[in-house]
Scaffold this active site. Structure first.
Site, short mmCIF file in Angstrom:
data_model
loop_
_atom_site.label_atom_id
_atom_site.label_comp_id
_atom_site.label_asym_id
_atom_site.label_seq_id
_atom_site.Cartn_x
_atom_site.Cartn_y
_atom_site.Cartn_z
N ASP A 66 -1.14 -4.24 4.82
CA ASP A 66 -0.08 -3.27 4.54
C ASP A 66 -0.72 -1.89 4.30
O ASP A 66 -1.46 -1.40 5.16
CB ASP A 66 0.76 -3.78 3.37
CG ASP A 66 1.97 -2.93 3.05
OD1 ASP A 66 2.97 -3.01 3.78
OD2 ASP A 66 1.92 -2.18 2.06
N TYR A 69 1.97 7.10 -2.33
CA TYR A 69 1.45 6.73 -1.01
C TYR A 69 2.52 7.01 0.05
O TYR A 69 2.26 7.64 1.08
CB TYR A 69 1.11 5.25 -0.96
CG TYR A 69 -0.13 4.80 -1.69
CD1 TYR A 69 -1.18 4.21 -1.00
CD2 TYR A 69 -0.26 4.90 -3.08
CE1 TYR A 69 -2.31 3.74 -1.65
CE2 TYR A 69 -1.38 4.44 -3.74
CZ TYR A 69 -2.42 3.87 -3.02
OH TYR A 69 -3.53 3.42 -3.68
N HIS A 71 5.57 -10.95 6.12
CA HIS A 71 4.73 -9.78 5.90
C HIS A 71 3.45 -10.10 5.13
O HIS A 71 2.54 -9.29 5.09
CB HIS A 71 5.55 -8.72 5.15
CG HIS A 71 4.90 -7.38 5.07
ND1 HIS A 71 4.58 -6.64 6.19
CD2 HIS A 71 4.51 -6.64 3.99
CE1 HIS A 71 4.02 -5.49 5.81
NE2 HIS A 71 3.96 -5.47 4.49
#
Length: 306
Positions: free
Chosen positions: A109, A216, A281
């Site tokens: 990720d 981020y 994910h």
């Protein structure tokens, strides 16, 4: 009352310590001896996401080090520095602070976007590259424009992260219930269990973690039209010379497999793509045995194929 950093000091067949790099203190968790494998987590997690790999890599003869990225877990949470070039400097500085000139870098990720960036900005520091659930940053930027009914649609909720204060409140209220829902939504049915969800929710409630984690996303979104974002995009056109393994869950609803698969165009070195069936994910947690077989098989191959 919000938990303190002690909640991330989870015991296991590993050791915890603090390592300073570039004036920032990082909480790292280490197991095994041998070639260094640096493990970089994503959102909304912390080092513990690599607990299975810390064990399997150590058993296979590697020195596995999982780090809490800047702003997460037990690492420092400065008010700025959440752009990918600065985060890459953090990680390459950490490799050197660990006594090595280079490492195998594994990122998931946001940790994957960071790993791609490291392989460009400090190529000699990345001996092999493994990216999980993370397209090349330029591929992601492109897909948000060219795939409006695909990647843009599933990413639209992230637009709300650009707002001040409100996203932090939403992510941490009711014992970070939204963090648990994100984990549920992005993963295969049956994962996470109550223990995993509770662990990540507690860690996300450490003071300043929610704000740092959102920075981020804010940098990536806001930099698209700023000079720093354009400079970053120009730099990232450089082809990657490290042998690269890209692993992606076939059921990932957050980063679509077709978005990630287009990343091979940025790699000049031997490249291997693996789509992991039955995983969303978080394949390294959802199907750790399958994931570790792919990872270790590739790491042990002296001449990884394209």
């Amino acid at each position: 009352m919000a938990p303190d950093e002690s909640v991330v000091h989870i015991e296991g067949p590993w050791t915890h310590r603090a390592v300073h790099a570039g004036g920032t203190r990082f909480h790292v968790v280490e197991a095994g001896e041998g070639p260094l494998v640096l493990l970089l987590h994503g959102f909304p997690q912390f080092w513990w996401t690599w607990r299975h790999q810390l064990v399997s890599l150590a058993r296979a003869g590697y020195r596995a080090v999982a780090v809490d990225l800047r702003g997460y877990g037990g690492s420092d949470k400065p008010p700025r520095g959440y752009d990918l070039p600065t985060l890459a400097t953090d990680a390459t500085g950490l490799i050197r602070a660990l006594g090595e000139t280079g490492a195998i870098v594994v990122g998931h990720d946001w940790g994957g976007l960071l790993a791609w960036t490291m392989a460009v900005l400090d190529a000699k520091c990345v001996r092999r590259l493994v990216v999980v659930s993370a397209p090349h940053p330029l591929r992601l930027r492109s897909a948000l424009v060219t795939d409006p009914f695909g990647q843009l649609k599933v990413s639209a909720w992230r637009l709300g992260f650009q707002l001040p204060l409100l996203p932090e409140y939403r992510l941490t209220r009711r014992d970070a219930a939204l963090v648990g829902r994100l984990l549920d939504t992005w993963s295969r049915p049956g994962w996470p269990g109550p223990d995993e969800s509770r662990t990540y929710r507690e860690a996300f409630r450490i003071p300043a973690v929610a704000h740092s984690a959102l920075e981020y996303h804010r940098w990536f979104g806001r930099s698209q039209l700023r000079p720093d974002g354009r400079r970053y995009a120009r730099l990232m056109r450089t082809e990657i010379e490290a042998p690269t393994l890209q692993l992606h869950g076939a059921l990932d609803p957050s980063v679509l497999p077709r978005t990630a698969q287009g990343s091979s165009r940025y790699v000049a070195a031997p490249y291997r793509w693996r789509l992991l069936e039955g995983a969303g994910h978080f394949p390294h947690e959802e199907i750790p045995d399958v994931f570790d077989t792919e990872l270790l098989g590739w790491l042990n191959d002296p001449e990884p194929d394209r």
